[in-house]
Write a protein that holds these residues in place. Sequence first.
Motif, mmCIF file in Angstrom:
data_model
loop_
_atom_site.group_PDB
_atom_site.id
_atom_site.type_symbol
_atom_site.label_atom_id
_atom_site.label_comp_id
_atom_site.label_asym_id
_atom_site.label_seq_id
_atom_site.Cartn_x
_atom_site.Cartn_y
_atom_site.Cartn_z
ATOM 1 N N SER A 295 0.824 -1.206 0.000
ATOM 2 C CA SER A 295 0.000 0.000 0.000
ATOM 3 C C SER A 295 0.860 1.258 0.000
ATOM 4 O O SER A 295 0.532 2.247 -0.661
ATOM 5 C CB SER A 295 -0.930 -0.005 1.216
ATOM 6 O OG SER A 295 -1.684 1.189 1.288
ATOM 7 N N LEU A 296 1.982 1.225 0.728
ATOM 8 C CA LEU A 296 2.878 2.379 0.767
ATOM 9 C C LEU A 296 3.545 2.600 -0.588
ATOM 10 O O LEU A 296 3.762 3.748 -0.996
ATOM 11 C CB LEU A 296 3.943 2.175 1.852
ATOM 12 C CG LEU A 296 3.430 2.127 3.301
ATOM 13 C CD1 LEU A 296 4.575 1.847 4.255
ATOM 14 C CD2 LEU A 296 2.727 3.424 3.664
ATOM 15 N N VAL A 297 3.863 1.517 -1.289
ATOM 16 C CA VAL A 297 4.463 1.655 -2.626
ATOM 17 C C VAL A 297 3.499 2.365 -3.573
ATOM 18 O O VAL A 297 3.906 3.168 -4.418
ATOM 19 C CB VAL A 297 4.860 0.277 -3.181
ATOM 20 C CG1 VAL A 297 5.271 0.376 -4.651
ATOM 21 C CG2 VAL A 297 5.988 -0.315 -2.357
ATOM 22 N N ARG A 298 2.223 2.102 -3.422
ATOM 23 C CA ARG A 298 1.227 2.739 -4.284
ATOM 24 C C ARG A 298 1.122 4.246 -4.048
ATOM 25 O O ARG A 298 0.592 4.974 -4.886
ATOM 26 C CB ARG A 298 -0.149 2.096 -4.071
ATOM 27 C CG ARG A 298 -0.234 0.663 -4.584
ATOM 28 C CD ARG A 298 -1.590 0.045 -4.310
ATOM 29 N NE ARG A 298 -1.660 -1.323 -4.797
ATOM 30 C CZ ARG A 298 -2.037 -1.653 -6.034
ATOM 31 N NH1 ARG A 298 -2.396 -0.713 -6.886
ATOM 32 N NH2 ARG A 298 -2.072 -2.921 -6.414
ATOM 33 N N LEU A 299 1.616 4.723 -2.907
ATOM 34 C CA LEU A 299 1.580 6.154 -2.615
ATOM 35 C C LEU A 299 2.711 6.920 -3.298
ATOM 36 O O LEU A 299 2.668 8.151 -3.378
ATOM 37 C CB LEU A 299 1.665 6.388 -1.099
ATOM 38 C CG LEU A 299 0.511 5.856 -0.256
ATOM 39 C CD1 LEU A 299 0.774 6.112 1.217
ATOM 40 C CD2 LEU A 299 -0.808 6.484 -0.670
ATOM 41 N N LEU A 300 3.730 6.211 -3.773
ATOM 42 C CA LEU A 300 4.872 6.880 -4.396
ATOM 43 C C LEU A 300 4.488 7.471 -5.745
ATOM 44 O O LEU A 300 3.704 6.892 -6.496
ATOM 45 C CB LEU A 300 6.021 5.892 -4.577
ATOM 46 C CG LEU A 300 6.540 5.197 -3.310
ATOM 47 C CD1 LEU A 300 7.663 4.239 -3.657
ATOM 48 C CD2 LEU A 300 6.995 6.219 -2.285
ATOM 49 N N THR A 301 5.073 8.621 -6.061
ATOM 50 C CA THR A 301 4.833 9.258 -7.352
ATOM 51 C C THR A 301 5.837 8.732 -8.374
ATOM 52 O O THR A 301 6.807 8.042 -8.033
ATOM 53 C CB THR A 301 4.956 10.782 -7.232
ATOM 54 O OG1 THR A 301 6.316 11.118 -6.886
ATOM 55 C CG2 THR A 301 4.009 11.326 -6.172
ATOM 56 N N ALA A 302 5.641 9.106 -9.628
ATOM 57 C CA ALA A 302 6.540 8.652 -10.692
ATOM 58 C C ALA A 302 7.955 9.181 -10.473
ATOM 59 O O ALA A 302 8.944 8.467 -10.719
ATOM 60 C CB ALA A 302 6.002 9.109 -12.049
ATOM 61 N N LYS A 303 8.094 10.417 -10.006
ATOM 62 C CA LYS A 303 9.421 10.972 -9.749
ATOM 63 C C LYS A 303 10.121 10.208 -8.630
ATOM 64 O O LYS A 303 11.340 9.972 -8.701
ATOM 65 C CB LYS A 303 9.306 12.452 -9.379
ATOM 66 C CG LYS A 303 8.956 13.372 -10.542
ATOM 67 C CD LYS A 303 8.979 14.824 -10.101
ATOM 68 C CE LYS A 303 8.697 15.758 -11.267
ATOM 69 N NZ LYS A 303 8.731 17.198 -10.859
ATOM 70 N N GLU A 304 9.386 9.829 -7.600
ATOM 71 C CA GLU A 304 9.979 9.078 -6.502
ATOM 72 C C GLU A 304 10.384 7.683 -6.944
ATOM 73 O O GLU A 304 11.429 7.165 -6.522
ATOM 74 C CB GLU A 304 8.993 9.011 -5.330
ATOM 75 C CG GLU A 304 8.805 10.356 -4.633
ATOM 76 C CD GLU A 304 7.700 10.334 -3.599
ATOM 77 O OE1 GLU A 304 7.843 10.990 -2.549
ATOM 78 O OE2 GLU A 304 6.671 9.663 -3.835
#
Length: 416
Positions: A295-304
């Motif tokens: 779930s935390l991985v899904r919060l990352l943006t493309a830049k991150e």
Amino acid sequence: MGVLMSKKQQVEKVQKCSAVVSAFQAGLKDRAAKQAEVGEGEEDAKTSANPDEKNTEMKPEEIDNNAGPSTSQQASAPVRDECKANQEAWSRLRDGKGVEPEDLDKSHQLTPPAFVRPKRETDDDQPIEVDLENKEQPPSDEMCDVCEVWTADDLYPCRICTRVFHDGCLRELGYLRAEALQEMRDTAHTVTGWSCYYCDNVNLLLTEEEMYSLMETFKQCKIIPESCLVSDELLQYRHFVSKQQFEKDLSDEQEEEVLAQFASLDPEKKGHIEWSDFLYFESLAVLRKFRTENSLVRLLTAKERDKARSVFQGLVMDKDGVITRAECRQAQQSWFHKLKDPQSCNVRLMGFCSPMTCGISHVGPICESSPASSGSERSKTDENRPLTWADFLRESAIYILAARPNSSAMHIRMPL
């Protein structure tokens, strides 16, 4: 045919005249009723204006009784104002807005955006496929997110999302003060970068249910929103949380860890921690408690995600696409490159990533003389455990999110 048409027109004219007359008569009736009500009101006013008809003189006791309530109302006015201010603060906390109303010049300000808290999807905990080789490289927006106007070099990009802003628009919006605006001008176009007010506020990652849970804890601990905390208040808060979750007080060792956390949240040694730093720290703690790594991985943006790719590829070299756990821990400090002093960054990370919290004994370069290098066989085995790209991204997601705020404070959860 002409005669018939003229009769029809006459009928229509008569009908219109009748309608006008009826409306006029209805208006006269309403006017008469209003005048009657006004007349009764004037009579009541005259009666109240001439108290001689009922009471020739008011008694001193009655005067004192009438004066009493006004005095108590004046005394309770500051209390009501304080309650109102607290209610407004709780509302801003719920909505993710951390700006004091007196700090805003509303007559010369743009309308702030409405923050909508996210909702978790049904597949939120399922693994997400992130390709290592194909970088996403999302381009920044062409127009200011506030005024939607393009002015080339005058736009300042966010290092987390694709939004860009004018410094004048952010000033009029009221979310950035003078020193924050200057920091944006100095860092937005550098390698360090700058986080916009959306991405800087990691509290906005919480759902309504998660935010409600956090607010209830604050209320029970009598934490006042938008106020600074000293070390004793933080200790008291941690004691309360420990009793609530584990039904026991903090040990001496845990109290020392809380004080170390306080020092990490107060890098400038002011003697207190800012409300935003405390809120971000607690918000990340809620994420670690209620969310899975997927779930935390899904919060990352493309830049991150692109930055994570670069870090992992710099470590993997020719190792069949895997790295060791020790290398993963060393890489985690790269998310906090916004700190000016790399040595202080390593020290702060060591303070936050203790064995009780992250299951690790050391963060940063491991030398032969360090305590971590003389651990048990089990720890050495764990240090050498291979990690794939997917493993690396899952374990690093919380650190990437914790590095979003522009503040130099460290917001990784400390153990209780």
